[in-house]
Design an enzyme around this catalytic site. Structure first.
Site, PDB file in Angstrom:
ATOM      1  N   CYS A  50       0.818  -1.213   0.000  1.00 59.07           N
ATOM      2  CA  CYS A  50       0.000   0.000   0.000  1.00 59.07           C
ATOM      3  C   CYS A  50       0.849   1.260   0.000  1.00 59.07           C
ATOM      4  CB  CYS A  50      -0.950   0.001   1.193  1.00 59.07           C
ATOM      5  SG  CYS A  50      -0.117  -0.079   2.796  1.00 59.07           S
ATOM      6  N   SER A 107       9.833   2.732   6.140  1.00 57.02           N
ATOM      7  CA  SER A 107       8.379   2.591   6.187  1.00 57.02           C
ATOM      8  C   SER A 107       7.721   3.864   6.709  1.00 57.02           C
ATOM      9  CB  SER A 107       7.984   1.422   7.092  1.00 57.02           C
ATOM     10  OG  SER A 107       8.469   0.202   6.577  1.00 57.02           O
ATOM     11  N   ALA A 188      -8.775 -10.549   5.099  1.00 59.82           N
ATOM     12  CA  ALA A 188      -8.349 -11.538   6.093  1.00 59.82           C
ATOM     13  C   ALA A 188      -6.855 -11.790   6.008  1.00 59.82           C
ATOM     14  CB  ALA A 188      -9.127 -12.846   5.901  1.00 59.82           C
ATOM     15  N   GLY A 189      -6.122 -10.804   5.525  1.00 60.78           N
ATOM     16  CA  GLY A 189      -4.677 -10.937   5.392  1.00 60.78           C
ATOM     17  C   GLY A 189      -3.954 -10.581   6.679  1.00 60.78           C
TER      18      GLY A 189
END
Length: 422
Positions: A50, A107, A188-189
């Site tokens: 993302c 990050s 559901a990751g």
């Protein structure tokens, strides 16, 4: 051979641009083979999350123009638009960048651990597509080891700081007591699993997990004593949800303005917190226009991220030092590989000479020549052939006045001891 890290991230590109340049898991395999062929790469791996899309490449020439062209063609975007937000790192800088990414130092949420797993997945996908070999293989494995060392020796990953954690922390600004809320998690990751874990830690007792595959939703929901539904059941569950956090790999939005508006009416306009972690986005942008919805995307996490960043600066400083050390170690290992190749080549050359002289000597002995005389001749022939190339090189160095080369050759041949530093 040159190493290249090429791509965009949350610092250089908006969420809209990151959406356009993202690769879904289903498309990565074909994209890997396509870019290797069209951009003429030796090896390549693609990381798409993302917050970033990056290509790690082994190339013959330090020229990234073919990658830019391919990205434009593959995503049907003008190269001028991409070039404004793309970055590239070569060789040592590429090694350092990958190690910083693997360690969570690059990050949005400093030190977040998920990126290491995402990198391992990207490497596995490239292995499956057969687009990585020994060059990127060494780099990735060394980067994984560096990340492990950095997380072990610093406090960079001590606290549960991640996009998932930051999302829950942001939700607490809307609902000070999360124990009175219900949450709907879409996907559901790994990210959704982390969100669920943080929500439970904050006292949330009612969790619903929606996923395209009901069995996967069930597996996650059972772990947190929640309820599982399919994506088609979301409109029914939405009115009961105070918190909605979504992270799927869907190429199209899952939640539209109309569905949320209907849910708000049933809730009698009780506020809803919605966090869209996905890229491309799962929740239509227009949902944010509704008065009783607090909609955030990954870009809105920046303020929370900055708070966490300040808390981790000391650990990050030590981590950066370790990255530099690991990068230098890796580059030294590449140089040693060059030495290994040279030694192997020299050994093979001498082995050819040895075999030829040995065969000649054996033939002479079989013909009745005196074995001692044969051995004497063979030893002299071996010595002359081994000395020929170094002798020629030393004479040329002397003729050219290269005393430094002569001294280096004397050290290499063991004639004199190498100079030791004071």
């Amino acid at each position: 051979m040159a190493l290249l890290a090429y791509g965009i991230n949350h610092r250089t590109a908006s969420v809209d641009m990151r959406e356009k340049l993202a690769f879904s898991p289903e498309r990565v395999g074909s994209a890997l083979n396509e870019v290797r062929e069209q951009a003429r790469l030796r090896e390549v791996a693609i990381l798409s999350t993302c917050n970033r899309t990056e290509l790690y490449c082994s190339v013959d020439n330090e020229d990234s123009s073919s990658l830019l062209t391919w990205l434009g063609q593959h995503h049907a975007l003008p190269v001028e638009q991409i070039s404004r937000c793309v970055y590239e790192f070569w060789n040592e800088a590429a090694v350092r960048h990958l190690m910083r990414v693997a360690s969570g130092l690059d990050s949005m949420v400093l030190g977040e651990p998920q990126i290491l797993g995402q990198l391992k997945t990207a490497y596995s996908a490239a292995q499956e597509a057969r687009t990585v070999g020994p060059e990127l293989g060494r780099l990735f494995q060394h980067s994984f080891s560096a990340a492990k060392q950095i997380r072990t020796e610093t406090g960079i990953g001590t606290n549960p700081v991640s996009v998932a954690f930051a999302s829950v922390k942001l939700a607490k600004r809307i609902f000070s007591d999360l124990s009175d809320t219900s949450a709907l998690l879409i996907g559901a990751g790994e990210t959704v699993e982390l969100v669920a874990r943080h929500l439970v830690e904050q006292g949330v007792k009612h969790i619903t997990v929606a996923n395209r595959t009901l069995s996967r939703a069930n597996a996650l929901a059972e772990e947190f004593r929640g309820h599982a539904i399919t994506l088609s059941d979301i409109p029914l569950a939405l009115p009961q949800a105070d918190i909605v956090i979504s992270s799927t790999a869907s190429p199209l939005p899952i939640l539209g303005k109309g569905a949320v508006e209907h849910a708000l009416k049933l809730r009698k306009h009780k506020p809803m917190f919605m966090m869209d972690i996905a890229v491309p986005r799962d929740i239509e942008e227009e949902v944010g226009e509704l008065a009783d919805v607090y909609l955030y995307t990954v870009d809105d996490l920046q303020q929370v991220v900055e708070e966490n960043r300040r808390q981790r600066q000391e650990a990050a400083s030590k981590a950066e030092t370790l990255v530099d050390a690991c990068m230098s170690q890796y580059m030294d290992s590449l140089k040693s590989l060059d030495a290994v190749e040279a030694i192997r080549g020299y050994r093979e050359k001498l082995e050819t000479v040895r075999q030829a002289e040995l065969e000649r000597a054996l033939q002479q002995i079989r013909s009745g020549s005196d074995p001692e005389e044969v051995m004497q001749r063979m030893s002299r022939a071996l010595m002359n052939k081994v000395m020929h190339a170094p002798t020629t090189g030393l004479r040329q160095a002397a003729e050219n006045g290269r005393n430094d080369q002569i001294e280096w050759a004397q050290q290499l041949l063991g004639i004199i001891e190498p100079n030791k530093p004071d």
